[in-house]
Design a protein around this motif. Structure first.
Motif, PDB file in Angstrom:
ATOM      1  N   VAL A  38      -7.110-133.828 -14.134  1.00  0.00           N
ATOM      2  CA  VAL A  38      -6.031-134.080 -15.095  1.00  0.00           C
ATOM      3  C   VAL A  38      -6.230-133.210 -16.331  1.00  0.00           C
ATOM      4  CG1 VAL A  38      -5.028-135.804 -16.627  1.00  0.00           C
ATOM      5  CG2 VAL A  38      -5.594-136.418 -14.276  1.00  0.00           C
ATOM      6  N   CYS A  40      -7.765-130.373 -16.604  1.00  0.00           N
ATOM      7  CA  CYS A  40      -7.489-128.956 -16.360  1.00  0.00           C
ATOM      8  C   CYS A  40      -5.997-128.726 -16.144  1.00  0.00           C
ATOM      9  CB  CYS A  40      -8.279-128.463 -15.134  1.00  0.00           C
ATOM     10  SG  CYS A  40     -10.005-128.170 -15.524  1.00  0.00           S
ATOM     11  N   ALA A  41      -5.318-129.675 -15.496  1.00  0.00           N
ATOM     12  CA  ALA A  41      -3.881-129.499 -15.274  1.00  0.00           C
ATOM     13  C   ALA A  41      -3.137-129.531 -16.608  1.00  0.00           C
ATOM     14  CB  ALA A  41      -3.354-130.593 -14.352  1.00  0.00           C
ATOM     15  N   LYS A  42      -3.552-130.397 -17.526  1.00  0.00           N
ATOM     16  CA  LYS A  42      -2.843-130.538 -18.791  1.00  0.00           C
ATOM     17  C   LYS A  42      -3.304-129.506 -19.829  1.00  0.00           C
ATOM     18  CE  LYS A  42      -0.343-134.076 -17.518  1.00  0.00           C
ATOM     19  NZ  LYS A  42       1.065-133.801 -17.176  1.00  0.00           N
ATOM     20  N   ARG A  45      -5.392-123.302 -17.562  1.00  0.00           N
ATOM     21  CA  ARG A  45      -6.442-122.726 -16.734  1.00  0.00           C
ATOM     22  C   ARG A  45      -7.624-122.147 -17.513  1.00  0.00           C
ATOM     23  NH1 ARG A  45      -6.561-122.167 -11.022  1.00  0.00           N
ATOM     24  NH2 ARG A  45      -5.972-124.292 -10.556  1.00  0.00           N
ATOM     25  N   ASP A 126     -15.177-123.439 -17.659  1.00  0.00           N
ATOM     26  CA  ASP A 126     -13.753-123.580 -17.971  1.00  0.00           C
ATOM     27  C   ASP A 126     -12.999-124.024 -16.719  1.00  0.00           C
ATOM     28  OD1 ASP A 126     -13.391-121.319 -16.374  1.00  0.00           O
ATOM     29  OD2 ASP A 126     -13.761-119.998 -18.084  1.00  0.00           O
ATOM     30  N   CYS A 127     -11.682-124.000 -16.835  1.00  0.00           N
ATOM     31  CA  CYS A 127     -10.858-124.585 -15.768  1.00  0.00           C
ATOM     32  C   CYS A 127     -10.416-123.569 -14.718  1.00  0.00           C
ATOM     33  CB  CYS A 127      -9.624-125.253 -16.374  1.00  0.00           C
ATOM     34  SG  CYS A 127     -10.012-126.843 -17.097  1.00  0.00           S
ATOM     35  N   ARG A 128     -10.987-122.369 -14.702  1.00  0.00           N
ATOM     36  CA  ARG A 128     -10.527-121.412 -13.709  1.00  0.00           C
ATOM     37  C   ARG A 128     -10.901-121.839 -12.319  1.00  0.00           C
ATOM     38  NH1 ARG A 128     -12.742-116.014 -15.969  1.00  0.00           N
ATOM     39  NH2 ARG A 128     -14.056-117.525 -17.000  1.00  0.00           N
TER      40      ARG A 128
ATOM     41  N   HIS B 263      -3.419-133.330   0.339  1.00  0.00           N
ATOM     42  CA  HIS B 263      -4.329-134.375  -0.160  1.00  0.00           C
ATOM     43  C   HIS B 263      -4.252-135.618   0.727  1.00  0.00           C
ATOM     44  CE1 HIS B 263      -6.035-132.876  -3.900  1.00  0.00           C
ATOM     45  NE2 HIS B 263      -4.864-132.364  -4.228  1.00  0.00           N
ATOM     46  N   GLY B 325      -6.252-123.050  -4.500  1.00  0.00           N
ATOM     47  CA  GLY B 325      -6.172-122.618  -5.890  1.00  0.00           C
ATOM     48  C   GLY B 325      -6.489-123.702  -6.892  1.00  0.00           C
ATOM     49  N   MET B 326      -7.190-124.730  -6.472  1.00  0.00           N
ATOM     50  CA  MET B 326      -7.606-125.751  -7.432  1.00  0.00           C
ATOM     51  C   MET B 326      -8.706-125.167  -8.325  1.00  0.00           C
ATOM     52  SD  MET B 326      -7.716-128.861  -4.733  1.00  0.00           S
ATOM     53  CE  MET B 326      -8.370-130.094  -5.806  1.00  0.00           C
ATOM     54  N   PRO B 327      -8.909-125.764  -9.526  1.00  0.00           N
ATOM     55  CA  PRO B 327      -9.973-125.255 -10.404  1.00  0.00           C
ATOM     56  C   PRO B 327     -11.341-125.334  -9.704  1.00  0.00           C
ATOM     57  CG  PRO B 327      -8.607-126.855 -11.548  1.00  0.00           C
ATOM     58  CD  PRO B 327      -8.174-126.861 -10.125  1.00  0.00           C
ATOM     59  N   TRP B 692       2.884-136.607 -12.053  1.00  0.00           N
ATOM     60  CA  TRP B 692       2.744-136.579 -13.511  1.00  0.00           C
ATOM     61  C   TRP B 692       1.759-135.494 -13.944  1.00  0.00           C
ATOM     62  CZ3 TRP B 692      -1.957-138.220 -15.931  1.00  0.00           C
ATOM     63  CH2 TRP B 692      -1.927-138.111 -17.331  1.00  0.00           C
ATOM     64  N   THR B 693       0.648-135.378 -13.156  1.00  0.00           N
ATOM     65  CA  THR B 693      -0.375-134.402 -13.513  1.00  0.00           C
ATOM     66  C   THR B 693       0.154-132.975 -13.458  1.00  0.00           C
ATOM     67  OG1 THR B 693      -1.963-135.871 -12.496  1.00  0.00           O
ATOM     68  CG2 THR B 693      -2.721-133.669 -12.970  1.00  0.00           C
ATOM     69  N   ILE B 694       0.916-132.665 -12.386  1.00  0.00           N
ATOM     70  CA  ILE B 694       1.279-131.256 -12.201  1.00  0.00           C
ATOM     71  C   ILE B 694       2.490-130.845 -13.020  1.00  0.00           C
ATOM     72  CG2 ILE B 694       0.285-131.130  -9.882  1.00  0.00           C
ATOM     73  CD1 ILE B 694       3.204-131.213  -8.828  1.00  0.00           C
ATOM     74  N   HIS B 695       3.239-131.825 -13.584  1.00  0.00           N
ATOM     75  CA  HIS B 695       4.425-131.449 -14.356  1.00  0.00           C
ATOM     76  C   HIS B 695       4.113-131.496 -15.843  1.00  0.00           C
ATOM     77  CE1 HIS B 695       7.432-131.158 -11.225  1.00  0.00           C
ATOM     78  NE2 HIS B 695       6.853-132.176 -10.634  1.00  0.00           N
ATOM     79  N   PRO B 696       4.481-130.441 -16.573  1.00  0.00           N
ATOM     80  CA  PRO B 696       4.293-130.498 -18.027  1.00  0.00           C
ATOM     81  C   PRO B 696       5.118-131.639 -18.608  1.00  0.00           C
ATOM     82  CG  PRO B 696       5.024-128.298 -17.302  1.00  0.00           C
ATOM     83  CD  PRO B 696       5.063-129.175 -16.111  1.00  0.00           C
TER      84      PRO B 696
END
Lengths: 128, 847
Positions: A38, A40-42, A45, A126-128, B263, B325-327, B692-696
């Motif tokens: 969460v 990193c998404a908010k 990157r 970091d979030c990369r 997922h 492509g996840m962190p 919610w997480t993926i949308h600004p």
């Protein structure tokens, strides 16, 4: 310490108490993953994750404390006088000591797994 | 309650015993007749059908694989078209996983678990039959689709957006989703049966520390099913809503995300690997001590391995998604857990090796399969550690290296142990041994075949051959390796053919001795000519290997000197014992042969199959018929008030014949079902928070059809559902205190409140005009509201059912299992209403 030991010994180990330590692992794992994801998404990157480190560190300490407490309970029960392993008699003592041994082993595994889970938070910056 | 005076039968008298046996035989007699024989519910029959069907599915999927390999034998080959090839590999993977591996574990467990636990059957035999018929129907539906060129073709994990686009994927994707969802229902049914069986049906004296290791593994696996399958069911619901109604859960253009499917699929898919691996290794845990002629070394270590793997396997799912492509930090968590799971997996293998080392090993055919399995599995495990390292996986992802890895894991961890188990347990069910000569020849063919097929795939993968391509070019240099793999596949097939031949020759062979392997565990009490009653009497256990350690044990069982040696009242009876120490607590009566489970499965299957072809009206009718069949089944077969409160179970033990609440197996079945259901709901909520997480911005800025449901209706709905819950609890308490009329009134009011709550839940999105096809936000809100509403309707049906039971005198203040079970349902409904309505009403605006 003796008073604590006595209180621990009054408690009957069950299937639920067997899974305390791995449940701590599961909670720690899920929490660390969700918090970092969460965050990193908010945060974007390129954002640094100093706060993730702090939060994961606190969660790790809490989870390890639960695991150690579980291991202590198991250890106390494991040391009750009686016959040697493999605890294969149909008696209250052997059932209890078997559960204690398994609980202790699971605590060991959970300890290692929690430490494993914490490592990425201190490897990446970091979030990369 | 004081025991009534009772004259103990003289078990030493052969006439007494013969009369008891005649009564037992009568009670447990299987139904006869061309049709009626299929209404049997005894675990021997259902388990055998189940096993044979799953084996047949394996052969079918194996043939599909042979066609795949034949196509890939030469470059630029045109044996099958690209489209057929897609169907072949999709169906091969789907059948092997969903119609062979998982059902096979359920089948084998239904077959042997009662024998291992010295019980006559599992606690819900009709549920097992229901599960079997669901599996058969769903399996034929999915598997048969390829003959109509309508099989799914998107790969066994069905990634959107390819598969959610009806024009690209045809009806095959619907067949996959709906057919396999139906089969997941049967898996959850089996999980209920096996958990309650292991915890409540053990023989007296078999405390947790004496349980056969097979039972430990099955317990862990059955619990894993409750966490693993429901997310996939939730995913299937979203998937079909997108395909059938255009709700954009996985459509990025309208705010959805195809990665959410990945997922949900892999939260199921990775534990699934362990769900099929652990029961197979469990067979090995029975075989190794027998042929090492000693107790297994490190019993608590095996329990550690089973429980530890069960947990850790849920922290691995993203390792299938390392390239999404996840962190990196997220990948790191899953990589860490993937490496950690090697610890418990290795521990059990070391325990087996230690046991063999310490014992005197008899190199029987089952042992040969076991040893071969370990060797193959270790190779798969080592490449598993490699692909768990994310940077390596980025290179190997979706290449034949992964194909090699997963086939080493599955042939070593599933196929070979099962074949070893086949040779080991065949005498238990047929009374005859299979041929050692054929078995060993088959083993070497299969073992060599596996390595010839799959080892070269490591190299073709590293050379860059992607999985799922229907052909490759001459210049790629992949020809030799692929040809080798194809040859290997046919060598495996030859070995499997030899095993089938061996099985076919079995009826002509003579009966083997009782306990032909000289094993120490309870299942080998069985006689070469097996009686349908399972065990002559329920024994008292004092050892992990009673046949080795308890003197005179077999004779005492045969003479009926333990518990329940008779069936005086002409009922099928089981002994229910306590969870920790297996102390006798109840004699439970179970259902006998019945057509109702089959009927319920057929009608429920109709719902899924008719929906696939968009016959919604007919599907609805089928659903109503399924509900009617289930109610008929429950009304006539469950919660029956016995003719007397207590019964002599033998050896001076007097036990109640009726139990309700947590003391009853039915309450636990409801608890387990609702647990699975709650997990599915949790997966839907995960979806909400994921979006919610993926949308600004979530909910999206108000546009037409995306205005939230507000908080008023969700709060009203929540209040009404909670009122229904409180009234149901009150009805239960009033009933227990003898205020039957008040309890009935309470149930009526509760049903009204719950129904109103369901309607109010839907009113929120309805009156705010949420358009589920406009954006993913309205779609997910609608799904949550509908989910709770459907559960509310089911809750109302239950409340009315309990009311009817009370009015007809089948529920009384002392016989209240129905009202207790529906209260348990209401607890779960209340929790989901709290979570669901608060989320859609208040999150994220109010946070």
């Amino acid at each position: 310490m003796n008073a604590l030991r006595r209180r621990v010994l009054e408690y009957t180990l069950t299937l639920w108490s067997l899974i305390v330590a791995p449940t701590a692992w599961a909670a720690h794992f899920l929490f660390s993953y969700v918090y970092a994801a969460v965050r990193c998404a908010k945060g974007g990157r390129d954002s640094a994750i100093g706060d993730v480190r702090l939060v994961v560190a606190i969660a790790t300490v809490v989870a390890l404390a639960i695991v150690l407490a579980s291991a202590y309970v198991a250890w106390v029960h494991r040391r009750v006088e009686g016959d040697e392993p493999p605890f294969h008699d149909s008696t209250d003592e052997d059932r209890q000591r078997f559960l204690a041994t398994s609980k202790l082993l699971l605590a060991g595994l959970s300890f290692i797994a929690i430490v494993f889970t914490a490592v990425p938070a201190f490897t990446f910056g970091d979030c990369r | 309650m004081a025991a009534a005076p009772h004259r103990h039968p003289d078990q030493g008298d052969p006439d007494v015993r013969a009369a008891q046996e005649a009564r037992l035989r009568q009670v447990w007699q299987p139904p006869r007749g061309l049709f009626l024989r299929w209404t049997d519910t005894n675990n021997n029959s259902v388990g055998t059908w189940y096993t044979l069907t799953a084996f047949g599915m394996m052969l079918f999927a194996g043939v599909l694989a042979l066609i795949v390999r034949a196509q890939l034998a030469a470059p630029e080959n045109d044996l099958v078209s690209a489209s057929t090839f897609n169907q072949l590999f999709t169906l091969h993977g789907s059948i092997m996983m969903f119609l062979f591996a998982v059902p096979m574990f359920e089948a084998v467990s239904i077959l042997i678990l009662p024998q291992l636990l010295g019980t006559r059957d599992l606690p819900f035999p009709r549920l097992s039959a229901f599960g079997y018929w669901s599996f058969l129907l769903g399996g034929v539906f999915v598997g048969g689709s390829i003959f109509f060129n309508a099989a799914p073709d998107g790969g066994w994990f069905m990634y959107p957006p390819l598969t959610t686009e009806p024009e690209l994927s045809g009806v095959g994707a619907d067949i996959w989703m709906l057919g396999l969802s139906f089969i997941e229902v049967s898996s959850i049914a089996a999980a209920i049966e096996l958990i309650v069986g292991v915890l409540k049906c053990r023989p007296p004296g078999m405390r947790l520390n004496l349980m056969p290791l097979y039972a430990w593994y099955i317990l862990v696996v059955a619990v894993m099913i409750l966490f693993a399958f429901p997310p996939l069911i939730a995913g299937d619901v979203l998937f079909e809503l997108e395909r059938l109604l255009d709700w954009p859960f996985f459509d990025a253009a309208r705010g959805g995300d195809p990665v959410l499917w990945q997922h949900l699929f892999w939260i199921f898919g990775h534990p699934e690997v362990y769900i099929i691996f652990l029961p197979s290794i469990a067979i090995f845990a029975m075989v190794v001590p027998t042929f090492s002629r000693r107790h297994l070394i490190g019993y608590p270590w095996i329990v550690l391995a089973a429980v530890g793997t069960g947990f850790l396997s849920f922290g691995l799912w993203v390792h299938h998604m390392f390239t999404t492509g996840m962190p990196n930090i997220s990948l790191g968590f899953f990589s860490a857990a993937s490496e950690a799971v090697a610890i418990p997996t290795a521990v059990q293998i070391f325990a087996f090796i230690a046991t063999m080392w310490a014992g005197r090993v008899v190199w029987s055919t089952p042992m040969l399969y076991g040893a071969g399995a370990l060797a193959v599995f270790v190779v798969g495990g080592l490449t598993g550690v490699m692909v768990a390292v994310a940077p390596f996986d980025w290179q190997a992802h979706d290449t034949y290296f992964v194909v090699a890895h997963l086939h080493y894991v599955l042939t070593g961890g599933l196929l070979l142990p099962l074949l070893g188990g086949l040779y080991y347990y065949w005498p238990l069910f047929t009374g005859k041994k299979l041929s050692d000569r054929l078995g060993r020849s088959a083993f070497w063919l299969i073992f060599v075949g596996i390595n010839v097929t799959f080892f070269p795939m490591h190299f073709s993968g590293l050379m860059g051959m992607p999985r799922r391509v229907f052909t490759y070019s001459e210049e790629s240099g992949l020809h030799g390796l692929n040809l080798l793999s194809t040859i290997g596949a046919f060598v495996i097939a030859t070995g499997i053919g030899m095993i089938i031949l061996d099985m076919c020759l079995s009826p002509r062979r003579k009966l083997a001795a009782r306990n032909p392997w000289k094993a120490g565990t309870l299942e080998w009490l069985a006689l070469p000519r097996q009686e349908n009653w399972g065990v002559r009497c329920v024994p008292r256990i004092e050892s992990r290997y009673p046949l080795w350690d308890q003197p005179g044990f077999v004779a005492s069982v045969d003479e009926g000197r333990y518990f329940l040696p008779d069936a005086e009242e002409g009922k099928r009876e089981l002994m229910i014992t306590s969870v920790l120490d297996a102390e006798p607590v109840q004699v439970a009566r179970i259902g006998g042969p019945s057509v109702k489970p089959m009927l319920a499965a057929a009608m429920l299957g109709g719902v899924f199959i008719l929906t696939t072809f968009h016959f919604y009206g007919a599907a609805l009718l089928s659903g109503v018929a399924a509900l009617a069949a289930i109610l008929w089944w429950l009304w006539t077969g469950s919660g029956i008030v016995p003719e007397k409160p207590m019964k002599h179970a033998g050896n001076g033990v007097v036990l109640p014949l009726y139990a309700s609440g947590p003391a009853s197996s039915g309450w636990w079945a409801m608890f387990i079902t609702m647990f699975a259901d709650a997990t599915a709901f949790g997966a839907l909520m995960f979806g909400y928070f994921y979006y919610w997480t993926i949308h600004p911005e979530f909910p999206p800025k108000a546009a037409a059809g995306t205005n939230g449901p507000g908080w008023v209706w969700p709060v009203i709905a929540l209040a009404l559902v909670l009122t229904g819950w409180v009234l149901t609890v009150a009805a239960r308490e009033l009933n227990a205190r003898g205020r039957v009329r008040f309890a009935q009134g309470g149930l009526v009011l509760a049903a009204v409140a719950t129904a109103a709550g369901a309607a109010a839940g839907l009113a929120g999105p309805w009156f705010s005009g949420l358009d589920p096809t406009a954006h993913v936000y309205p779609a997910i809100v609608w799904v949550i509201a509908i989910w709770i509403a459907v559960h509310g309707v089911v809750g109302v049906i239950m409340q009315l059912y309990a009311l009817a039971r009370s009015l007809w005198g089948r529920t009384t203040p002392t016989h209240d299992i129905d009202i207790r079970n529906i209260t348990l349902y209401q607890h779960f409904l209340a929790v989901s209403a709290v979570v669901g309505f608060i989320t859609i009403g208040f999150f994220p605006e109010w946070v």
